[in-house]
Design an enzyme around this catalytic site. Structure first.
Site, PDB file in Angstrom:
ATOM      1  N   LYS A 104      43.590  35.194  52.079  1.00 15.16           N
ATOM      2  CA  LYS A 104      42.631  36.300  52.038  1.00 15.16           C
ATOM      3  C   LYS A 104      41.259  35.782  52.455  1.00 15.16           C
ATOM      4  CE  LYS A 104      40.024  39.401  49.164  1.00 15.16           C
ATOM      5  NZ  LYS A 104      39.495  39.627  47.812  1.00 15.16           N
ATOM      6  N   GLY A 165      33.026  44.043  41.719  1.00 11.26           N
ATOM      7  CA  GLY A 165      32.721  43.981  40.299  1.00 11.26           C
ATOM      8  C   GLY A 165      31.912  45.138  39.760  1.00 11.26           C
TER       9      GLY A 165
END
Length: 261
Positions: A104, A165
């Site tokens: 990733k 987040g």
């Protein structure tokens, strides 16, 4: 239809996943909690921040003591990288450490928003693909840039729902839908998901999967939240496959209007 749902696996970068939920391994109170959350989520794949993983201090616990990489797919990522050179070095290290080629990529551009630097991201994708990596790419929700990533060999497009987040959920369902419609590789929403219903919405749009970390790790009861996300992703996927009813501006009676007494 029931038989189809049972074999509705996600294929990405040559890997077959029974679960369309991918989970992160950071931010948990302990590796034990991490392992319990992963088990409760039913995920086949977990992301691992290569720059933050302990590989040198043998006195401290390591993630592989709790999660067996032979039973669950480890997806090395470049979390914390702010330029192409850092990201490339990190993933080359991951390949040397564990032979990982499915990775990733995230190249961040701003420390406050953690938005991806798409110029550096596209540059890095080109290089990694030429080196034989299968690259799942974290990106903005810009359909044009997502298409450039796919054209340059990305194995999966991973647009953010909202800042990493933040827990704000999907802020631009229109752009996500456009990316889904144009993409021939899996589209996996990454970053900003806050709760299980956000994941269901993403899956109902037609996303191939979702990646969750903070929403599980920062929950008051992470293990229970992991289970909630497991159910939410399955529910959203089934809803998408079932095909929702058409929207109407006026009421339509549930019962037939003919043959009334």
């Amino acid at each position: 239809m029931e038989d189809k749902l049972k074999i509705d696996d996600l294929k990405v970068g040559g890997k077959k996943l029974k679960s369309r939920l991918i989970v992160g391994t950071g931010k948990y109170k302990s590796f034990s909690e991490t392992a319990q959350a992963v088990l409760a989520s039913g995920a086949d794949m977990v992301t691992v921040a290569v720059r933050r993983v302990n590989i040198l201090d043998k006195k401290k616990p390591i993630l592989t003591d709790y999660l067996n990489p032979k039973k669950i797919i480890f997806l090395p990522n470049t979390a914390g990288c702010f330029n192409s050179e850092e990201a490339l070095r990190t993933l080359r290290l991951a390949r040397e450490m564990g032979g990982w080629k499915l990775v990733k990529l995230e190249v961040l551009g701003d420390k406050k928003t953690l938005y991806p630097d798409m110029i550096e991201t596209i540059k890095s994708t080109k290089i990694l693909v030429k080196e034989g990596f299968k690259v799942m790419v974290y990106c903005t929700d810009d359909p044009l840039l997502a298409k450039k990533l796919e054209d340059n060999g990305a194995s999966a497009i991973m647009p953010l729902a909202s800042p990493i987040g933040s827990g704000l959920g999907l802020q631009n369902t229109v752009n996500i839908s456009l990316i889904i419609k144009q993409s021939k590789v899996p589209v996996i929403v990454d970053a900003g998901i806050g709760t299980a219903s956000d994941a269901t919405i993403a899956m109902e749009l037609g996303c191939d999967g979702v990646l969750i970390n903070s929403a599980i790790a920062n929950a008051k009861k992470p293990i229970l939240m992991a289970k909630a996300f497991k159910d939410a992703v399955v529910s959203g996927r089934n809803s998408y496959l079932a095909g929702r009813m058409n929207k109407n501006y006026f009421a339509l009676a549930s019962s037939p209007s003919k043959g009334l007494i």
